[in-house]
Design a protein around this motif. Structure first.
Motif, PDB file in Angstrom:
ATOM      1  N   ASN A   1       2.041   9.709   0.008  1.00  0.00           N
ATOM      2  CA  ASN A   1       2.676   8.385   0.544  1.00  0.00           C
ATOM      3  C   ASN A   1       4.213   8.173   0.127  1.00  0.00           C
ATOM      4  N   LEU A   2       5.071   7.864   1.028  1.00  0.00           N
ATOM      5  CA  LEU A   2       6.275   7.524   0.898  1.00  0.00           C
ATOM      6  C   LEU A   2       6.300   6.017   0.810  1.00  0.00           C
ATOM      7  N   VAL A   3       6.634   5.652  -0.361  1.00  0.00           N
ATOM      8  CA  VAL A   3       6.713   3.834  -0.675  1.00  0.00           C
ATOM      9  C   VAL A   3       8.168   3.486  -1.237  1.00  0.00           C
ATOM     10  N   ARG A   4       8.321   2.114  -0.470  1.00  0.00           N
ATOM     11  CA  ARG A   4       9.507   1.482  -0.776  1.00  0.00           C
ATOM     12  C   ARG A   4       9.118   0.270  -1.584  1.00  0.00           C
ATOM     13  N   LEU A   5       9.932  -0.212  -2.569  1.00  0.00           N
ATOM     14  CA  LEU A   5       9.594  -1.550  -3.112  1.00  0.00           C
ATOM     15  C   LEU A   5      10.946  -2.021  -3.221  1.00  0.00           C
ATOM     16  N   PRO A   6      10.901  -3.307  -2.921  1.00  0.00           N
ATOM     17  CA  PRO A   6      12.056  -3.972  -2.757  1.00  0.00           C
ATOM     18  C   PRO A   6      12.540  -4.542  -4.518  1.00  0.00           C
ATOM     19  N   ALA A   7      13.806  -5.020  -4.631  1.00  0.00           N
ATOM     20  CA  ALA A   7      14.255  -5.466  -5.875  1.00  0.00           C
ATOM     21  C   ALA A   7      13.202  -6.212  -6.576  1.00  0.00           C
ATOM     22  N   GLY A   8      12.933  -5.899  -7.674  1.00  0.00           N
ATOM     23  CA  GLY A   8      11.926  -6.667  -8.627  1.00  0.00           C
ATOM     24  C   GLY A   8      10.413  -6.553  -8.090  1.00  0.00           C
ATOM     25  N   ALA A   9      10.240  -5.969  -7.312  1.00  0.00           N
ATOM     26  CA  ALA A   9       8.853  -5.881  -6.862  1.00  0.00           C
ATOM     27  C   ALA A   9       7.989  -4.944  -7.899  1.00  0.00           C
ATOM     28  N   GLU A  10       6.677  -5.298  -7.896  1.00  0.00           N
ATOM     29  CA  GLU A  10       5.654  -4.810  -8.701  1.00  0.00           C
ATOM     30  C   GLU A  10       4.672  -4.133  -7.957  1.00  0.00           C
ATOM     31  N   VAL A  11       4.174  -2.946  -8.633  1.00  0.00           N
ATOM     32  CA  VAL A  11       2.716  -2.605  -8.307  1.00  0.00           C
ATOM     33  C   VAL A  11       2.042  -2.751  -9.958  1.00  0.00           C
ATOM     34  N   GLY A  12       1.097  -3.913  -9.557  1.00  0.00           N
ATOM     35  CA  GLY A  12       0.680  -4.479 -10.857  1.00  0.00           C
ATOM     36  C   GLY A  12      -0.398  -3.436 -11.794  1.00  0.00           C
TER      37      GLY A  12
ATOM     38  N   GLY B   1      15.829  -1.774  -5.899  1.00  0.00           N
ATOM     39  CA  GLY B   1      14.618  -1.477  -5.215  1.00  0.00           C
ATOM     40  C   GLY B   1      14.354   0.002  -5.814  1.00  0.00           C
ATOM     41  N   LEU B   2      13.418   0.632  -5.287  1.00  0.00           N
ATOM     42  CA  LEU B   2      12.656   1.515  -5.615  1.00  0.00           C
ATOM     43  C   LEU B   2      12.074   2.607  -4.490  1.00  0.00           C
ATOM     44  N   VAL B   3      12.469   3.763  -4.449  1.00  0.00           N
ATOM     45  CA  VAL B   3      11.617   4.559  -3.137  1.00  0.00           C
ATOM     46  C   VAL B   3      11.193   5.926  -3.949  1.00  0.00           C
ATOM     47  N   TYR B   4       9.817   6.032  -3.709  1.00  0.00           N
ATOM     48  CA  TYR B   4       9.378   7.072  -4.414  1.00  0.00           C
ATOM     49  C   TYR B   4       8.267   7.651  -3.349  1.00  0.00           C
ATOM     50  N   LEU B   5       7.814   9.110  -3.745  1.00  0.00           N
ATOM     51  CA  LEU B   5       6.799   9.825  -2.971  1.00  0.00           C
ATOM     52  C   LEU B   5       5.847  10.018  -3.968  1.00  0.00           C
ATOM     53  N   THR B   6       4.565   9.754  -3.646  1.00  0.00           N
ATOM     54  CA  THR B   6       3.264   9.993  -4.600  1.00  0.00           C
ATOM     55  C   THR B   6       2.584  11.067  -3.960  1.00  0.00           C
ATOM     56  N   VAL B   7       2.035  11.831  -4.509  1.00  0.00           N
ATOM     57  CA  VAL B   7       1.343  13.046  -4.206  1.00  0.00           C
ATOM     58  C   VAL B   7      -0.209  13.339  -5.086  1.00  0.00           C
ATOM     59  N   HIS B   8      -1.257  13.555  -4.438  1.00  0.00           N
ATOM     60  CA  HIS B   8      -2.451  13.518  -5.332  1.00  0.00           C
ATOM     61  C   HIS B   8      -3.460  14.275  -4.496  1.00  0.00           C
ATOM     62  N   ARG B   9      -4.536  14.656  -5.083  1.00  0.00           N
ATOM     63  CA  ARG B   9      -5.620  15.336  -4.337  1.00  0.00           C
ATOM     64  C   ARG B   9      -6.188  14.377  -3.482  1.00  0.00           C
TER      65      ARG B   9
END
Length: 163
Positions: A39-50, A103-111
């Motif tokens: 998944n390519l995910v973008r979080l805006p400034a200050g946003a959280e993944v709880g 903000g933060l943009v990241y890629l996650t990879v998993h089985r």
């Protein structure tokens, strides 16, 4: 017959074409027969993944743009994230992710997750309909949460509606 490698996405192009305020999963791996999810995910400034815990899968997170931090349940210092940081999130680890001021943009990879199977408990009544789990389906990416009362999606970080 062997499968042929192919380019599925150019991440810079995906990011450039996304609306500036668009958040959550901007792209995900959707090829049939795959053994991975990404998944390519973008979080805006200050946003959280709880704070959450993934009990089944290890996750590799690669930061592409921006800055942020990961808090762990062990109470240690936050892990600082920046461009080109690669973070391993082992299964059973508790974590929360917070985007920095840009903000933060990241890629996650998993089985790939095994398909969900709902099995009745021993001695369960076998008539009628099963319980509705729509309140556990992420409104952004459609993932079914294993948490019976989710607050944030473990895949895209979207907040679940208040109950």
């Amino acid at each position: 017959m062997n499968a042929a490698p192919r380019i599925l996405a150019v991440l810079d192009g995906l990011l450039a074409s996304a609306a500036p305020g668009e958040r959550g999963a901007l792209w995900h791996l959707a090829e049939p027969g795959r053994e991975l999810d990404a998944n390519l995910v973008r979080l805006p400034a200050g946003a959280e993944v709880g704070e959450h815990q993934e009990d089944v899968l290890d996750v590799l997170l690669v930061v592409l743009e921006g800055r942020g931090s990961v808090r762990t349940a062990e109470g240690g210092p936050a892990l600082e994230l920046g461009p080109s940081t690669v973070l391993w999130l082992p299964r059973t680890s508790r974590r929360a992710l917070v985007a920095g001021p840009d903000g933060l943009v990241y890629l996650t990879v998993h089985r790939r997750r095994p398909g969900l199977a709902i099995k009745p408990s021993a001695g369960a009544y076998e008539g009628g309909e099963g319980p509705c789990m729509l309140d556990r389906v992420c409104p952004e990416c459609g993932r079914l949460s294993q948490d019976p009362a989710p607050v944030f999606c473990g895949r895209c970080g979207e907040r679940f509606p208040e109950r």
